[in-house]
Design a protein around this motif. Structure first.
Motif, short mmCIF file in Angstrom:
data_model
loop_
_atom_site.label_atom_id
_atom_site.label_comp_id
_atom_site.label_asym_id
_atom_site.label_seq_id
_atom_site.Cartn_x
_atom_site.Cartn_y
_atom_site.Cartn_z
N LYS A 5 38.48 29.46 29.75
CA LYS A 5 39.24 30.12 30.81
C LYS A 5 38.35 30.25 32.05
CE LYS A 5 39.93 33.56 28.08
NZ LYS A 5 40.34 34.87 27.49
N ILE A 6 38.80 29.67 33.15
CA ILE A 6 38.02 29.67 34.39
C ILE A 6 38.82 30.34 35.50
CG2 ILE A 6 36.81 28.28 36.11
CD1 ILE A 6 35.62 27.87 33.35
N THR A 7 38.19 31.29 36.17
CA THR A 7 38.76 31.85 37.39
C THR A 7 38.11 31.17 38.59
OG1 THR A 7 39.38 34.00 36.49
CG2 THR A 7 38.92 33.91 38.85
N ILE A 8 38.95 30.57 39.42
CA ILE A 8 38.50 30.02 40.70
C ILE A 8 38.78 31.09 41.75
CG2 ILE A 8 38.82 28.24 42.46
CD1 ILE A 8 39.72 26.35 40.23
N LEU A 9 37.72 31.60 42.32
CA LEU A 9 37.82 32.67 43.29
C LEU A 9 37.38 32.11 44.64
CD1 LEU A 9 38.18 35.81 43.61
CD2 LEU A 9 35.71 35.97 43.23
N PHE A 10 38.27 32.15 45.64
CA PHE A 10 37.90 31.54 46.90
C PHE A 10 38.35 32.38 48.09
CE2 PHE A 10 42.26 30.15 46.70
CZ PHE A 10 42.66 29.97 48.02
N TYR A 11 37.67 32.14 49.20
CA TYR A 11 38.10 32.65 50.49
C TYR A 11 38.06 31.49 51.47
CZ TYR A 11 38.41 34.69 55.03
OH TYR A 11 38.82 34.94 56.31
N SER A 12 39.08 31.40 52.33
CA SER A 12 39.13 30.30 53.29
C SER A 12 39.72 30.80 54.60
CB SER A 12 39.99 29.16 52.73
OG SER A 12 39.82 27.98 53.44
N THR A 13 39.02 30.56 55.69
CA THR A 13 39.50 30.97 57.01
C THR A 13 40.39 29.89 57.62
OG1 THR A 13 37.42 32.14 57.33
CG2 THR A 13 38.82 31.88 59.26
N GLU A 74 37.51 39.72 34.42
CA GLU A 74 37.35 40.10 33.01
C GLU A 74 37.96 39.05 32.10
OE1 GLU A 74 38.19 43.89 30.03
OE2 GLU A 74 38.74 44.03 32.15
N TRP A 75 39.09 38.47 32.49
CA TRP A 75 39.81 37.48 31.70
C TRP A 75 39.01 36.21 31.47
CZ3 TRP A 75 41.26 32.67 33.73
CH2 TRP A 75 42.12 31.89 32.94
N ALA A 76 38.23 35.81 32.45
CA ALA A 76 37.62 34.47 32.45
C ALA A 76 36.40 34.35 31.55
CB ALA A 76 37.23 34.09 33.87
N ASP A 77 36.16 33.11 31.12
CA ASP A 77 34.92 32.73 30.43
C ASP A 77 33.91 32.18 31.44
OD1 ASP A 77 36.01 33.19 27.78
OD2 ASP A 77 37.09 31.29 28.02
N GLY A 78 34.39 31.79 32.61
CA GLY A 78 33.52 31.21 33.63
C GLY A 78 34.13 31.36 35.01
N TYR A 79 33.27 31.22 36.02
CA TYR A 79 33.69 31.44 37.40
C TYR A 79 33.29 30.28 38.31
CZ TYR A 79 33.53 36.25 35.61
OH TYR A 79 33.69 37.39 34.86
N TRP A 80 34.19 29.97 39.23
CA TRP A 80 33.92 29.05 40.33
C TRP A 80 34.20 29.84 41.60
CZ3 TRP A 80 33.50 23.42 40.83
CH2 TRP A 80 33.70 22.95 42.13
N LEU A 81 33.19 30.06 42.42
CA LEU A 81 33.36 30.77 43.68
C LEU A 81 33.19 29.80 44.85
CD1 LEU A 81 32.92 33.20 41.73
CD2 LEU A 81 31.84 34.37 43.63
N SER A 82 34.09 29.92 45.82
CA SER A 82 34.04 29.06 46.99
C SER A 82 34.38 29.87 48.23
CB SER A 82 35.03 27.90 46.84
OG SER A 82 34.89 26.97 47.91
N ALA A 83 33.47 29.87 49.19
CA ALA A 83 33.69 30.61 50.43
C ALA A 83 32.79 30.05 51.52
CB ALA A 83 33.41 32.10 50.23
N PRO A 84 33.21 30.19 52.77
CA PRO A 84 32.36 29.70 53.87
C PRO A 84 31.13 30.56 54.08
CG PRO A 84 34.32 30.78 54.73
CD PRO A 84 34.49 30.72 53.25
N THR A 85 30.15 29.96 54.70
CA THR A 85 28.98 30.73 55.11
C THR A 85 29.24 31.33 56.49
OG1 THR A 85 26.60 30.63 55.48
CG2 THR A 85 27.83 28.69 56.09
N ARG A 86 28.75 32.55 56.67
CA ARG A 86 28.86 33.23 57.96
C ARG A 86 27.48 33.74 58.34
NH1 ARG A 86 32.96 31.00 58.16
NH2 ARG A 86 35.06 31.83 58.29
#
Length: 197
Positions: A5-13, A74-86
């Motif tokens: 189970k993977i949670t992809i967590l992202f922010y995008s402008t 909490e649900w996930a077994d792993g995480y993918w985080l994606s967000a811009p640099t500021r």
């Protein structure tokens, strides 16, 4: 054996990290993962967002994607985080969400999970490596197992060669960049599968 189970967590402008997250989601599903695609809440003042057409349009384009909650972590077994640099570090919207996870962290509910990250910036030297390392620093506090791409696949010699995680200058994803995202996504699924299998 259950699917990792993977949670992809992202922010995008303006759309780059949204596109990266979508590409990663497809690659992970193809590799056998159960994926939750989640965006972090926009924290910029409404008048600032609405003052820029591209920002406003991007926010509307992501309206169908649920906002992240601690439950997704909490649900996930792993995480993918994606967000811009500021200004050389990760966008404050991502940090704001990370800063809500203290309760889960104290209970050990973020520990022993895999973690990988990606980023973008307006220039190739806009702080991409520092942004990724700062995200990994948070992951180490949680007790996660880091899964950077390294140079474990030849694609990393074709894209911009960032061993910490896929990174790019803002804009559309090229064919080579897409393959690099696919590789990092499949690697995360494989490593997570070994842990939960």
């Amino acid at each position: 054996m259950s699917d990792p189970k993977i949670t992809i967590l992202f922010y995008s402008t303006y759309g780059t990290n949204h596109a990266v997250a979508l590409r990663a989601s497809e690659a992970m599903k193809a590799a056998g993962a159960d994926v939750r695609l989640r965006r972090v809440k926009e924290t910029a003042p409404k008048e600032v967002v609405e003052g820029q057409d591209a920002w406003k349009q991007q926010l509307a384009a992501m309206d169908d994607i649920p906002e992240a909650t601690p439950d997704d972590m909490e649900w996930a077994d792993g995480y993918w985080l994606s967000a811009p640099t500021r200004y050389g570090v990760v966008a404050s919207q991502m940090r704001a969400f990370i800063d809500t996870l203290g309760g889960l962290w104290q209970e050990g509910k973020l520990a022993n999970k895999t973690f990988t990250a990606t980023t973008s910036s307006n220039t190739s030297h806009g702080g991409q490596e520092m942004t990724l390392q700062s995200l990994y620093t948070s992951a180490m506090h949680w007790g996660c197992i880091l899964v950077p791409p390294g140079y474990a696949d030849p694609i990393k010699f074709e894209d911009n060669g960032n061993p910490y995680g896929f990174s790019k200058t803002a804009g559309e994803i090229t064919e080579v960049e897409g393959k690099s995202i696919d590789y990092q996504a499949k690697r995360l699924v494989q490593m997570t599968g070994k842990l939960v299998g």
